[in-house]
Design a protein around this motif. Structure first.
Motif, mmCIF file in Angstrom:
data_model
loop_
_atom_site.group_PDB
_atom_site.id
_atom_site.type_symbol
_atom_site.label_atom_id
_atom_site.label_comp_id
_atom_site.label_asym_id
_atom_site.label_seq_id
_atom_site.Cartn_x
_atom_site.Cartn_y
_atom_site.Cartn_z
ATOM 1 N N PHE A 74 0.842 -1.204 0.000
ATOM 2 C CA PHE A 74 0.000 0.000 0.000
ATOM 3 C C PHE A 74 0.873 1.249 0.000
ATOM 4 O O PHE A 74 0.684 2.157 -0.825
ATOM 5 C CB PHE A 74 -0.932 -0.028 1.219
ATOM 6 N N PHE A 75 1.832 1.307 0.921
ATOM 7 C CA PHE A 75 2.722 2.468 0.988
ATOM 8 C C PHE A 75 3.503 2.650 -0.313
ATOM 9 O O PHE A 75 3.674 3.779 -0.780
ATOM 10 C CB PHE A 75 3.686 2.361 2.162
ATOM 11 N N ASP A 76 3.980 1.555 -0.889
ATOM 12 C CA ASP A 76 4.724 1.638 -2.151
ATOM 13 C C ASP A 76 3.884 2.282 -3.251
ATOM 14 O O ASP A 76 4.390 3.051 -4.067
ATOM 15 C CB ASP A 76 5.172 0.253 -2.620
ATOM 16 N N ARG A 77 2.592 1.963 -3.276
ATOM 17 C CA ARG A 77 1.727 2.469 -4.344
ATOM 18 C C ARG A 77 1.239 3.890 -4.115
ATOM 19 O O ARG A 77 0.964 4.621 -5.060
ATOM 20 C CB ARG A 77 0.528 1.533 -4.546
ATOM 21 N N ILE A 78 1.110 4.308 -2.856
ATOM 22 C CA ILE A 78 0.533 5.639 -2.607
ATOM 23 C C ILE A 78 1.579 6.705 -2.301
ATOM 24 O O ILE A 78 1.266 7.888 -2.316
ATOM 25 C CB ILE A 78 -0.521 5.600 -1.478
ATOM 26 N N TYR A 79 2.805 6.297 -2.025
ATOM 27 C CA TYR A 79 3.806 7.236 -1.508
ATOM 28 C C TYR A 79 3.993 8.467 -2.413
ATOM 29 O O TYR A 79 3.729 9.597 -1.989
ATOM 30 C CB TYR A 79 5.154 6.529 -1.292
ATOM 31 N N TYR A 80 4.428 8.263 -3.618
ATOM 32 C CA TYR A 80 4.716 9.422 -4.485
ATOM 33 C C TYR A 80 3.469 10.169 -4.946
ATOM 34 O O TYR A 80 3.477 11.404 -4.974
ATOM 35 C CB TYR A 80 5.628 9.025 -5.642
ATOM 36 N N PRO A 81 2.363 9.475 -5.283
ATOM 37 C CA PRO A 81 1.165 10.237 -5.669
ATOM 38 C C PRO A 81 0.619 11.118 -4.537
ATOM 39 O O PRO A 81 -0.034 12.126 -4.794
ATOM 40 C CB PRO A 81 0.149 9.158 -6.047
ATOM 41 N N CYS A 82 0.899 10.742 -3.275
ATOM 42 C CA CYS A 82 0.329 11.466 -2.135
ATOM 43 C C CYS A 82 1.334 12.344 -1.397
ATOM 44 O O CYS A 82 0.944 13.156 -0.551
ATOM 45 C CB CYS A 82 -0.285 10.470 -1.154
ATOM 46 N N LEU A 83 2.606 12.189 -1.700
ATOM 47 C CA LEU A 83 3.679 12.828 -0.929
ATOM 48 C C LEU A 83 3.486 14.327 -0.754
ATOM 49 O O LEU A 83 3.474 14.840 0.356
ATOM 50 C CB LEU A 83 5.037 12.528 -1.574
ATOM 51 N N GLU A 84 3.342 15.038 -1.823
ATOM 52 C CA GLU A 84 3.248 16.501 -1.734
ATOM 53 C C GLU A 84 1.837 16.986 -1.414
ATOM 54 O O GLU A 84 1.667 18.064 -0.861
ATOM 55 C CB GLU A 84 3.728 17.137 -3.044
ATOM 56 N N VAL A 85 0.844 16.178 -1.747
ATOM 57 C CA VAL A 85 -0.545 16.618 -1.646
ATOM 58 C C VAL A 85 -1.144 16.403 -0.253
ATOM 59 O O VAL A 85 -1.981 17.185 0.192
ATOM 60 C CB VAL A 85 -1.404 15.875 -2.698
ATOM 61 N N LYS A 86 -0.726 15.367 0.457
ATOM 62 C CA LYS A 86 -1.394 15.001 1.710
ATOM 63 C C LYS A 86 -0.532 15.238 2.949
ATOM 64 O O LYS A 86 -0.751 14.627 3.998
ATOM 65 C CB LYS A 86 -1.846 13.537 1.663
ATOM 66 N N GLN A 87 0.402 16.156 2.889
ATOM 67 C CA GLN A 87 1.183 16.488 4.075
ATOM 68 C C GLN A 87 0.243 16.956 5.183
ATOM 69 O O GLN A 87 -0.711 17.673 4.933
ATOM 70 C CB GLN A 87 2.193 17.584 3.747
ATOM 71 N N GLY A 88 0.504 16.510 6.395
ATOM 72 C CA GLY A 88 -0.332 16.878 7.529
ATOM 73 C C GLY A 88 -1.559 16.007 7.717
ATOM 74 O O GLY A 88 -2.359 16.254 8.613
ATOM 75 N N LEU A 89 -1.738 14.973 6.877
ATOM 76 C CA LEU A 89 -2.888 14.084 7.014
ATOM 77 C C LEU A 89 -2.862 13.446 8.402
ATOM 78 O O LEU A 89 -1.881 12.813 8.786
ATOM 79 C CB LEU A 89 -2.850 12.982 5.939
ATOM 80 N N PRO A 90 -3.920 13.599 9.202
ATOM 81 C CA PRO A 90 -3.942 12.961 10.513
ATOM 82 C C PRO A 90 -4.068 11.446 10.360
ATOM 83 O O PRO A 90 -4.868 10.961 9.560
ATOM 84 C CB PRO A 90 -5.164 13.556 11.205
ATOM 85 N N TYR A 91 -3.261 10.730 11.143
ATOM 86 C CA TYR A 91 -3.311 9.277 11.057
ATOM 87 C C TYR A 91 -3.259 8.645 12.446
ATOM 88 O O TYR A 91 -2.741 9.224 13.396
ATOM 89 C CB TYR A 91 -2.169 8.725 10.195
ATOM 90 N N GLY A 92 -3.808 7.454 12.524
ATOM 91 C CA GLY A 92 -3.686 6.596 13.687
ATOM 92 C C GLY A 92 -3.234 5.237 13.200
ATOM 93 O O GLY A 92 -3.414 4.894 12.029
ATOM 94 N N VAL A 93 -2.651 4.454 14.101
ATOM 95 C CA VAL A 93 -2.176 3.127 13.710
ATOM 96 C C VAL A 93 -2.381 2.147 14.855
ATOM 97 O O VAL A 93 -2.230 2.499 16.019
ATOM 98 C CB VAL A 93 -0.695 3.165 13.259
ATOM 99 N N TYR A 94 -2.780 0.934 14.478
ATOM 100 C CA TYR A 94 -2.795 -0.151 15.453
ATOM 101 C C TYR A 94 -2.061 -1.335 14.848
ATOM 102 O O TYR A 94 -2.073 -1.555 13.637
ATOM 103 C CB TYR A 94 -4.222 -0.516 15.891
#
Length: 155
Positions: A74-94
């Motif tokens: 997932f990270f491999d596929r979304i990293y570059y398309p989202c890198l500049e556009v989604k800075q500051g996206l709030p996230y949680g992880v479990y």
């Protein structure tokens, strides 16, 4: 306009499915309005899902001291398309960890730091050791925290 919460969770077992469902249950708390859920496995989730999300919850298993291969894909596929556009996206992880989960936590945090996403938790939720029912309530709280924060405009 409603906020969008994306839940991306690897669910290879009945226990991990229960944890993902608990996150969803928390996010769908009847007291929270104005938040739309998008629930995907890491293989289903696309860059477009991330680009339209106002917040994201990541769920992974601990695999050989690392995140699941599915979440890494997932990270491999979304990293570059989202890198500049989604800075500051709030996230949680479990993390569902059979051992200690620290390597998995470090791996996920390394990537989200590169994406410049903003954590909403003090620490990643690590559901460590033998499966316990309390893991479900912890995951439900995470879902509720994220959805309530989005609704209130805190995140």
């Amino acid at each position: 306009m409603n906020k969008s919460l994306l839940i991306v969770a690897h669910i290879p077992s009945p226990n991990t499915m229960m944890l993902r469902n608990a996150v969803v249950k928390g996010a769908e708390n009847p007291d929270i309005e104005g938040v739309d859920l998008v629930v995907r496995t890491p293989f289903e989730a696309s860059p477009e899902d991330v680009l339209t999300a106002d917040g994201i919850i990541l769920g992974t298993t601990e695999n050989l001291g690392y995140m699941s291969g599915a979440l890494k894909d997932f990270f491999d596929r979304i990293y570059y398309p989202c890198l500049e556009v989604k800075q500051g996206l709030p996230y949680g992880v479990y993390i569902r960890a059979g051992h200690d989960g620290t390597g998995t936590k470090r791996a996920v945090e390394s990537i989200v730091t590169g994406l410049r996403w903003k954590p909403v938790q003090g620490e990643a939720l690590i559901c460590r050791g033998e499966y316990q029912d309390e893991f479900k309530s912890q995951c439900e709280e995470l879902g509720m925290l994220m959805a309530a924060g989005l609704e209130a405009g805190i995140f």
